[in-house]
Design an enzyme around this catalytic site. Structure first.
Site, PDB file in Angstrom:
ATOM      1  N   GLU A   1      50.174  52.994  37.860  1.00  0.00           N
ATOM      2  CA  GLU A   1      49.901  51.636  38.339  1.00  0.00           C
ATOM      3  C   GLU A   1      49.719  50.746  37.125  1.00  0.00           C
ATOM      4  OE1 GLU A   1      46.754  51.478  41.262  1.00  0.00           O
ATOM      5  OE2 GLU A   1      47.902  52.632  42.696  1.00  0.00           O
TER       6      GLU A   1
ATOM      7  N   HIS B   1      44.272  40.514  44.355  1.00  0.00           N
ATOM      8  CA  HIS B   1      45.411  41.435  44.215  1.00  0.00           C
ATOM      9  C   HIS B   1      46.676  40.581  44.173  1.00  0.00           C
ATOM     10  CE1 HIS B   1      48.142  44.762  44.686  1.00  0.00           C
ATOM     11  NE2 HIS B   1      47.133  45.604  44.625  1.00  0.00           N
TER      12      HIS B   1
ATOM     13  N   ARG C   1      38.987  44.738  37.107  1.00  0.00           N
ATOM     14  CA  ARG C   1      39.060  46.180  37.352  1.00  0.00           C
ATOM     15  C   ARG C   1      40.455  46.742  37.109  1.00  0.00           C
ATOM     16  NH1 ARG C   1      40.201  49.301  42.198  1.00  0.00           N
ATOM     17  NH2 ARG C   1      40.671  47.342  43.248  1.00  0.00           N
TER      18      ARG C   1
END
Ligand code: FAD
Ligand code: SIN
Length: 535
Positions: free
Chosen positions: A133, A261, A402
């Protein structure tokens, strides 16, 4: 974290009238709560885990897609720490990152795989199929298709169900934490060090409020995405834990860092997440003309840290007038796409998009709270006997932004450590745990108009989205402050007279938590990570 262990108060505690029947009260049944409950029960503690939802599975954990960090080829704890610190924009606590990197993969193996039997996907050689990712320097993410959260949550709840000392109660909404200084009938208890003795809990069936006295309490109530107009989070993620902790006087940290996101489905209705693992598996992020615009903003292009990609999309849309960006995975074989991403494939088909042949329209949406209740390496908060774990907490790990797939691992590591610690304390120091007499709940009966609550939620969500969102400025934050301060007082006024309900509790917490995010954003004048100010 300093915790006053004052001996005098230990003596006074033992003179208090009740010994609670609950050793460890866990509020929230996602991965953090389930891991904490399991660890505490394995210490021999009598554990009660409550959730406000109809089913214990419901919560952010269930919807997790991409996966959980494990250990990749040529990987090392140092390498993982370095990726976490790079994504965290200079604000991740190196000690928290080192703890996660050291303990995390071991707990994935011992708790998730060996104890709970999570069916992670396996590769051709019989090992775990590890994916990549954004901002990970190696492929190290274990997953179950594109529905990792479901596999983890259902396996953990099954495992917990086999623990005789653990009880799970649904449709129970925690209203407020009980503390000596706020709720004891003994006026001298205001001088006690801040101490939690359980929670008032609203039973949605009987509509009564139970006084759940507990030796130790663990908050695992998850995130706050639902205070924004557009979010990946399910209903219920409206910041209850932060609001309860705030009212009890616990220290909260980094609340301004709400992560957006970059890629959620641009389609009327819910913002369904399009997992970052699509980009990890080669999907290209492009503008309407098919250009890979992220290369202009970061050397890692569309695999740059999440805050940078989300702002890159926002900027591209602003500059070109586009309504959205696009993710393109049409170059991979259709059968492979359907097998690797069955959930995303099916959901997009429902929206009329066949991702094996068409580009997916995507926009950013509120996703994750990097800040929360400040905790130490065992989940202890600034209030004695109160711990927090998971998204509601701030371990310092995520800093200002994060790294993908660290959240589930943080739930597992801190949930387990908090549960171990609380369970051990409750069992081994049992005699120190008498609690005071607590005033029973005062019921109010004034009906609360649902139309008012619906409008208040809309105001909160629009205000947070427009003024406390991806891009912030002093003027926007000040405008938000005027609106939310007034609304907070108004909601407070009808809360004290209104008939209690899960919806009313959520609204009161939603406005309180929104204010916590807003006030932190007003304080933080520099742009960093997820907190970006144009001025
Ligand atoms: P949750 O799982 O949200 O559980 C919170 C619990 O608290 C629920 O049981 C809820 O009912 C309960 N609760 C809340 N308030 C109260 C109250 N007042 N009284 C009683 N109960 C209450 N992270 C990753 O690491 N990898 C991923 O692939 C990933 N994908 C994601 C995809 C999506 C769509 C989303 C939304 C998040 C994703 N995340 C991912 C983030 C991660 O899923 C969450 O941060 C994590 O699951 C939070 O777990 P938790 O146990 O802290 O909270
Ligand atoms: C995703 O699958 O993109 C979500 C991963 C995460 O939030 O960590």
């Amino acid at each position: 974290m300093s915790r006053d262990q004052g001996n005098d108060w230990t003596r006074r505690f033992s003179e208090m009238p009740h010994t609670p029947e609950i050793d460890v009260l866990v509020i929230g049944s996602g991965l953090a709560g389930a891991a904490a409950a399991l660890a505490a029960a394995r210490q021999g503690a009598r554990v009660v885990m409550i959730t406000k939802t109809d089913r214990p599975e419901e919560g952010n954990t269930w919807y997790a897609q991409g996966g959980i960090i494990y250990h990749g080829a040529n990987d090392s704890p140092e390498r993982l720490v370095s990726d976490i610190l790079a994504a965290g924009a200079g604000l991740s606590d190196p000690a928290a990152a080192a703890l996660l990197a050291r303990e995390g993969p071991r707990l994935v193996k011992e708790v998730l795989i060996e104890q709970a039997g999570v069916p992670f996907d396996i590769n051709g050689e019989g090992g775990l199929d590890l994916t990549s990712e954004a901002a990970h320097s190696v492929a190290r993410i274990a997953h179950y298709q594109d529905a990792t959260g479901r596999a983890i949550e259902s396996s953990m709840l099954d495992r917990l169900g086999r623990e005789p000392g653990a009880t799970v109660l649904c449709r129970r909404t925690a209203v407020d934490l009980l503390t000596l200084s706020h709720h004891s009938r003994d006026p001298l208890d205001v001088y006690a060090p801040p101490t939690c003795v359980g929670a008032y809990v609203f039973d949605q069936e009987t509509r009564r409020v139970e006084t759940m006295l507990a030796k130790e309490t663990i908050l695992a109530t998850g995130g706050l995405g639902r205070v924004y107009l557009h979010t990946t989070n399910p209903a219920g993620a409206c910041g209850d834990g932060v609001a309860m902790a705030y009212r009890a006087g616990a220290r909260c940290l980094n609340m301004q860092f709400v992560q957006f996101h970059p890629t959620t489905l641009y389609h009327p209705g819910e913002r369904f997440l399009i997992s970052e693992s699509l980009r990890g598996e080669g999907a290209r992020l492009v503008d309407p003309a098919g250009r890979e615009f992220m290369n202009a903003y970061h050397p890692d292009g569309s695999l740059a840290p999440r805050d940078i990609v989300a702002r890159g999309i926002h900027r591209m849309m602003h500059e070109t007038g586009a309504e959205c960006a696009f993710l393109d995975i049409t170059h991979r074989p259709a059968a492979w796409v359907r097998k690797r991403f069955p959930q995303i494939h099916a959901r997009c088909l429902e929206a009329g998009i066949d991702i094996t042949r068409e580009r997916i329209p995507v926009v950013p949406a509120a996703h994750y709270s990097c800040g929360g209740i400040a905790v130490d390496d065992r989940g202890r908060t600034s209030i004695r006997r109160l711990r927090a774990a998971g998204e509601v907490s701030c371990t310092g790990l995520h800093g200002a932004n994060r790294l993908a797939s660290t959240s589930l691992l943080e739930c597992l590591v801190w949930g387990t450590r908090a549960g171990d610690d609380a369970g051990q304390a409750a069992v081994s120091r049992s005699s120190e745990y008498a609690v005071p007499e607590v005033a029973p709940w005062q019921y109010e009966t004034e009906p609360v108009d649902p139309a008012l609550m619906a409008q208040d939620w809309l105001t909160i969500r629009q205000t947070m989205w427009n003024y406390v969102g991806l891009v912030r400025s002093r003027r926007r934050l000040e405008r938000a402050h005027e609106i939310l301060r007034e609304l907070h007082m108004e909601i407070g006024r009808f809360y004290v007279r209104g008939e209690l309900s899960d919806e009313l509790i959520g609204l009161r917490n939603g406005v309180q938590t929104s204010l916590a995010v807003l006030l932190a954003a007003m304080e933080a004048r520099e742009s960093r990570g997820c907190h970006y100010r144009v001025d």
